[in-house]
Write a protein that holds these residues in place. Structure first.
Motif, PDB file in Angstrom:
ATOM      1  N   ILE A   1      27.401  48.043  68.675  1.00  9.26           N
ATOM      2  CA  ILE A   1      26.421  48.928  69.300  1.00  9.26           C
ATOM      3  C   ILE A   1      25.301  49.256  68.312  1.00  9.26           C
ATOM      4  CG2 ILE A   1      26.050  51.273  70.181  1.00  9.26           C
ATOM      5  CD1 ILE A   1      28.876  51.099  71.410  1.00  9.26           C
ATOM      6  N   LEU A   2      25.691  49.471  67.051  1.00 10.91           N
ATOM      7  CA  LEU A   2      24.724  49.811  66.009  1.00 10.91           C
ATOM      8  C   LEU A   2      23.909  48.606  65.543  1.00 10.91           C
ATOM      9  CD1 LEU A   2      27.021  52.170  63.910  1.00 10.91           C
ATOM     10  CD2 LEU A   2      24.955  52.864  65.144  1.00 10.91           C
ATOM     11  N   ASN A   3      24.355  47.389  65.930  1.00  9.17           N
ATOM     12  CA  ASN A   3      23.643  46.155  65.601  1.00  9.17           C
ATOM     13  C   ASN A   3      23.465  45.992  64.086  1.00  9.17           C
ATOM     14  OD1 ASN A   3      22.425  43.727  66.385  1.00  9.17           O
ATOM     15  ND2 ASN A   3      20.373  44.630  66.364  1.00  9.17           N
ATOM     16  N   LEU A   4      24.542  46.197  63.356  1.00 13.14           N
ATOM     17  CA  LEU A   4      24.506  46.062  61.908  1.00 13.14           C
ATOM     18  C   LEU A   4      24.475  44.596  61.494  1.00 13.14           C
ATOM     19  CD1 LEU A   4      27.146  48.782  60.933  1.00 13.14           C
ATOM     20  CD2 LEU A   4      24.661  49.029  61.099  1.00 13.14           C
ATOM     21  N   GLY A   5      24.004  44.345  60.258  1.00 18.21           N
ATOM     22  CA  GLY A   5      23.933  42.984  59.743  1.00 18.21           C
ATOM     23  C   GLY A   5      25.311  42.411  59.454  1.00 18.21           C
ATOM     24  N   GLU A   6      25.417  41.083  59.440  1.00 17.75           N
ATOM     25  CA  GLU A   6      26.695  40.400  59.253  1.00 17.75           C
ATOM     26  C   GLU A   6      27.362  40.731  57.925  1.00 17.75           C
ATOM     27  OE1 GLU A   6      28.193  37.618  61.618  1.00 17.75           O
ATOM     28  OE2 GLU A   6      27.290  39.399  62.528  1.00 17.75           O
ATOM     29  N   ASP A   7      26.569  40.994  56.891  1.00 23.63           N
ATOM     30  CA  ASP A   7      27.126  41.257  55.561  1.00 23.63           C
ATOM     31  C   ASP A   7      27.299  42.747  55.261  1.00 23.63           C
ATOM     32  OD1 ASP A   7      27.388  38.575  54.865  1.00 23.63           O
ATOM     33  OD2 ASP A   7      25.320  38.451  54.125  1.00 23.63           O
ATOM     34  N   GLU A   8      26.974  43.585  56.229  1.00 24.99           N
ATOM     35  CA  GLU A   8      27.135  45.031  56.028  1.00 24.99           C
ATOM     36  C   GLU A   8      28.605  45.361  55.767  1.00 24.99           C
ATOM     37  OE1 GLU A   8      25.644  48.970  55.905  1.00 24.99           O
ATOM     38  OE2 GLU A   8      24.446  47.238  56.493  1.00 24.99           O
ATOM     39  N   ILE A   9      28.855  46.199  54.743  1.00 23.15           N
ATOM     40  CA  ILE A   9      30.220  46.625  54.448  1.00 23.15           C
ATOM     41  C   ILE A   9      30.588  47.791  55.360  1.00 23.15           C
ATOM     42  CG2 ILE A   9      31.724  47.706  52.721  1.00 23.15           C
ATOM     43  CD1 ILE A   9      30.269  46.078  50.592  1.00 23.15           C
ATOM     44  N   ILE A  10      31.715  47.637  56.037  1.00 17.23           N
ATOM     45  CA  ILE A  10      32.217  48.651  56.960  1.00 17.23           C
ATOM     46  C   ILE A  10      33.551  49.153  56.427  1.00 17.23           C
ATOM     47  CG2 ILE A  10      32.854  49.161  59.344  1.00 17.23           C
ATOM     48  CD1 ILE A  10      29.976  48.121  59.011  1.00 17.23           C
ATOM     49  N   VAL A  11      33.690  50.464  56.320  1.00 14.49           N
ATOM     50  CA  VAL A  11      34.957  51.042  55.877  1.00 14.49           C
ATOM     51  C   VAL A  11      35.523  51.890  57.007  1.00 14.49           C
ATOM     52  CG1 VAL A  11      36.144  52.453  54.164  1.00 14.49           C
ATOM     53  CG2 VAL A  11      34.198  51.054  53.483  1.00 14.49           C
ATOM     54  N   ASN A  12      36.749  51.574  57.374  1.00 15.31           N
ATOM     55  CA  ASN A  12      37.475  52.292  58.421  1.00 15.31           C
ATOM     56  C   ASN A  12      38.342  53.355  57.751  1.00 15.31           C
ATOM     57  OD1 ASN A  12      39.348  53.134  60.339  1.00 15.31           O
ATOM     58  ND2 ASN A  12      39.860  51.095  61.056  1.00 15.31           N
ATOM     59  N   VAL A  13      37.968  54.619  57.935  1.00 18.73           N
ATOM     60  CA  VAL A  13      38.764  55.743  57.428  1.00 18.73           C
ATOM     61  C   VAL A  13      39.384  56.438  58.628  1.00 18.73           C
ATOM     62  CG1 VAL A  13      38.719  57.942  56.194  1.00 18.73           C
ATOM     63  CG2 VAL A  13      37.309  56.043  55.383  1.00 18.73           C
ATOM     64  N   GLN A  14      40.699  56.544  58.631  1.00 22.36           N
ATOM     65  CA  GLN A  14      41.391  57.128  59.774  1.00 22.36           C
ATOM     66  C   GLN A  14      41.052  58.617  59.926  1.00 22.36           C
ATOM     67  OE1 GLN A  14      43.211  54.998  61.675  1.00 22.36           O
ATOM     68  NE2 GLN A  14      42.653  53.401  60.219  1.00 22.36           N
ATOM     69  N   ALA A  15      40.929  59.064  61.164  1.00 15.30           N
ATOM     70  CA  ALA A  15      40.574  60.464  61.427  1.00 15.30           C
ATOM     71  C   ALA A  15      41.643  61.440  60.963  1.00 15.30           C
ATOM     72  CB  ALA A  15      40.310  60.664  62.921  1.00 15.30           C
ATOM     73  N   ASP A  16      42.869  60.938  60.776  1.00 21.51           N
ATOM     74  CA  ASP A  16      43.963  61.826  60.375  1.00 21.51           C
ATOM     75  C   ASP A  16      44.213  61.825  58.867  1.00 21.51           C
ATOM     76  OD1 ASP A  16      45.129  59.358  60.000  1.00 21.51           O
ATOM     77  OD2 ASP A  16      46.751  59.644  61.453  1.00 21.51           O
ATOM     78  N   GLU A  17      43.145  61.530  58.088  1.00 24.78           N
ATOM     79  CA  GLU A  17      43.224  61.560  56.621  1.00 24.78           C
ATOM     80  C   GLU A  17      42.268  62.620  56.072  1.00 24.78           C
ATOM     81  OE1 GLU A  17      44.925  59.988  54.275  1.00 24.78           O
ATOM     82  OE2 GLU A  17      45.817  58.191  55.183  1.00 24.78           O
ATOM     83  N   PRO A  18      42.448  63.900  56.432  1.00 21.40           N
ATOM     84  CA  PRO A  18      41.477  64.927  56.036  1.00 21.40           C
ATOM     85  C   PRO A  18      41.458  65.242  54.550  1.00 21.40           C
ATOM     86  CG  PRO A  18      43.390  65.953  57.048  1.00 21.40           C
ATOM     87  CD  PRO A  18      43.546  64.475  57.252  1.00 21.40           C
ATOM     88  N   PHE A  19      42.443  64.757  53.806  1.00 20.77           N
ATOM     89  CA  PHE A  19      42.496  65.047  52.373  1.00 20.77           C
ATOM     90  C   PHE A  19      42.341  63.788  51.525  1.00 20.77           C
ATOM     91  CE2 PHE A  19      45.106  68.331  54.490  1.00 20.77           C
ATOM     92  CZ  PHE A  19      44.333  69.434  54.175  1.00 20.77           C
TER      93      PHE A  19
END
Length: 241
Positions: free
Chosen positions: A80-98
């Motif tokens: 949806i954001l139409n990011l570039g192919e080499d963009e680094i994406i980090v998935n941080v879980q919503a249940d990691e508040p600390f």
């Protein structure tokens, strides 16, 4: 970009991402925790979470309610954001508040090396040493590594089995932080959910089942994902100090 998948319904802990964590909803506490590292976007299936994110100054994207995993959800968001192919994406879980920012930065640094060296790695994640007692808990996922610090297997079971039992055995506990490029994220999400993924309910096994590599980084961390009310109670005891 850091993207936090935030599914409202949870079978083990209803609406957990909205529970109060030291004065903030869990998903907002998690977003604030990592916001100094990069832009944070919350990907959710709930208008309530979209509105909450905006209230606290975070961008949020509405995604499908039919996703089987958080990674599938962030994949929809990055497209949806139409990011570039080499963009680094980090998935941080919503249940990691600390979660410590040093942990997330370690994953980002490893993804950068993967890109620079053109390594054949689909996903980057991290682990820490955990005690034998903690390894007994199926909510704390264990990871088996090869000699190159790539993951061989993830399990809720207590692995590896120590045939010659000793009291101070330690295990590698997985932390649910995942690093991709947009290209590798798209490739992962084109794979069909695998038998082992469905059996263990661990989405990262989809990559291994299909012959792809997951690079693991060892970190120091006191944080853990909050999957149950008991986890929440334990976390508050630790981090209120």
């Amino acid at each position: 970009m850091i993207i936090i998948p935030a599914r409202l319904n949870s079978s083990r802990f209803a609406n957990k991402i909205l529970v109060d964590i030291l004065g903030l909803p869990m998903v907002i506490r998690t977003a604030k925790q990592v916001s100094s590292l990069d832009k944070v976007v919350i990907a959710t299936d709930s208008q309530e979470v979209v509105d909450l994110a905006k209230e606290y100054g975070f961008d949020a994207i509405m995604t499908s309610s039919s996703h089987n995993s958080g990674t599938d959800r962030i994949n929809e968001a990055v497209n949806i954001l139409n990011l570039g192919e080499d963009e680094i994406i980090v998935n941080v879980q919503a249940d990691e508040p600390f979660i410590e920012i040093e942990v997330v930065q370690a994953v980002i640094n490893r993804v950068k090396k993967v890109k620079e060296n053109n390594e054949n790695i689909m996903i980057t994640s991290c682990y820490k040493e955990i005690s034998s007692e903690l390894a007994d808990d199926p909510n704390h996922v264990k990871v088996i590594l090869d000699e190159h610090s790539n993951a061989i297997y993830f399990s809720r079971a207590k692995v590896p089995y120590h045939r010659d039992y000793y009291e101070n055995a330690s295990y590698s506990g997985h932390l649910g932080i995942y690093g991709f490029t947009k290209k590798s994220l798209n490739a992962f999400c084109k794979l069909n959910p695998s038998k082992l993924e469905n059996l263990e309910k661990l989405e990262q096994l989809r990559a291994i089942d299909n012959g792809n590599k997951i690079a693991m980084v060892k970190v120091q961390s006191k944080s853990f994902g909050i999957d149950t009310q008991e986890d929440l109670n334990n976390a508050l005891k630790i981090f209120k100090k």
